[in-house]
Design an enzyme around this catalytic site. Structure first.
Site, PDB file in Angstrom:
ATOM      1  CG  HIS A  44      -1.699   1.167   1.314  1.00 53.52           C
ATOM      2  ND1 HIS A  44      -1.589   2.178   2.143  1.00 53.52           N
ATOM      3  CD2 HIS A  44      -3.065   1.694   0.642  1.00 53.52           C
ATOM      4  CE1 HIS A  44      -2.429   3.158   2.166  1.00 53.52           C
ATOM      5  NE2 HIS A  44      -3.183   2.607   1.293  1.00 53.52           N
ATOM      6  CD  GLU A  47      -2.724   2.538  -3.618  1.00 52.95           C
ATOM      7  OE1 GLU A  47      -3.299   3.763  -3.749  1.00 52.95           O
ATOM      8  OE2 GLU A  47      -3.064   1.736  -2.949  1.00 52.95           O
ATOM      9  CG  HIS A  48      -0.302   6.268  -0.503  1.00 53.50           C
ATOM     10  ND1 HIS A  48      -0.821   7.099   0.093  1.00 53.50           N
ATOM     11  CD2 HIS A  48      -1.202   5.210  -0.518  1.00 53.50           C
ATOM     12  CE1 HIS A  48      -2.202   7.015   0.473  1.00 53.50           C
ATOM     13  NE2 HIS A  48      -2.417   5.855   0.394  1.00 53.50           N
ATOM     14  CD  GLU A 124      -5.366   5.267   3.570  1.00 46.04           C
ATOM     15  OE1 GLU A 124      -5.994   4.482   2.884  1.00 46.04           O
ATOM     16  OE2 GLU A 124      -4.359   5.624   3.230  1.00 46.04           O
TER      17      GLU A 124
END
Length: 212
Positions: A44, A47-48, A124
């Site tokens: 993840h 991805e960012h 997040e």
């Protein structure tokens, strides 16, 4: 619809639609279950940070590249894959497709940008913990898949994310973002044979003489 596998090993599917809007997506088989021995949440985090700069484009240029054309660029991570996708007018499809592969193969992961994005990911994680429905679902999945690679939380934990280094991100991408783990899909109002030819030419440009 036409499907196939390129000489480089990239699987692809192209389909003609009757709409002015075109869609393309690059899926990399490198989700949460593929993270070990890296810290939880690295897929993840990758991805960012893919959007934080490439060898040819800065983060600000990437963020506005398709917006200026009226298009949309986004990504998401699951337990099994990272997906980069774009929606544009069909005449802008080549630009969108090239950008997806540039993000996947030429991202530089600048240290300063990584620290900025780390803060975003940590926020997040906190927001998910403050959402009872999301927190319960994460706990349920962890129990359901306990003892398997799928039991890792997609976002990781605050502790694990803090341990991820720029070198880890680069190494993860070098190991996982290879043609044999990639699937490219296109839907556009263009004849499928023509779409297939364009896709194969793109692969040859991105991975010349690649045999992986």
């Amino acid at each position: 619809m036409i499907t196939g596998t390129s000489p480089q090993g990239i699987r692809y599917a192209v389909r003609q639609s009757g709409r002015a809007v075109a869609y393309c997506a690059l899926t990399i088989g490198a989700g949460t279950r593929d993270e070990a021995p890296y810290p939880a949440g690295i897929a993840h985090f990758v991805e960012h940070t893919l959007f934080r700069g490439t060898r040819r484009k800065s983060a600000s240029v990437i963020s506005s590249y398709l917006e200026r054309l009226g298009g949309e660029l986004n990504a998401y991570t699951t337990k099994e894959e990272i997906v980069l996708h774009a929606t544009v007018l069909k005449e802008d499809l080549p630009k969108a497709a090239r950008l997806l592969f540039e993000l996947a193969t030429e991202s530089t992961f600048p240290d300063k940008e990584i620290e900025t994005e780390r803060g975003v990911v940590l926020d997040e994680i906190i927001s998910y913990k403050d959402n009872p429905a999301e927190d319960v679902y994460d706990r349920f999945e962890s129990l359901l898949f306990e003892g398997s690679p799928l039991d890792r939380p997609i976002l990781g934990t605050r502790t694990s994310v803090k341990t991820i280094t720029p070198e880890m991100l680069r190494q993860f991408v070098a190991e996982k973002f290879i043609p044999s783990k990639m699937v490219f899909t296109v839907v556009a109002d263009i004849p499928e044979k023509q779409l297939e030819k364009r896709v194969l030419n793109l692969f040859d440009h991105v991975f010349p003489q690649s045999s992986r």
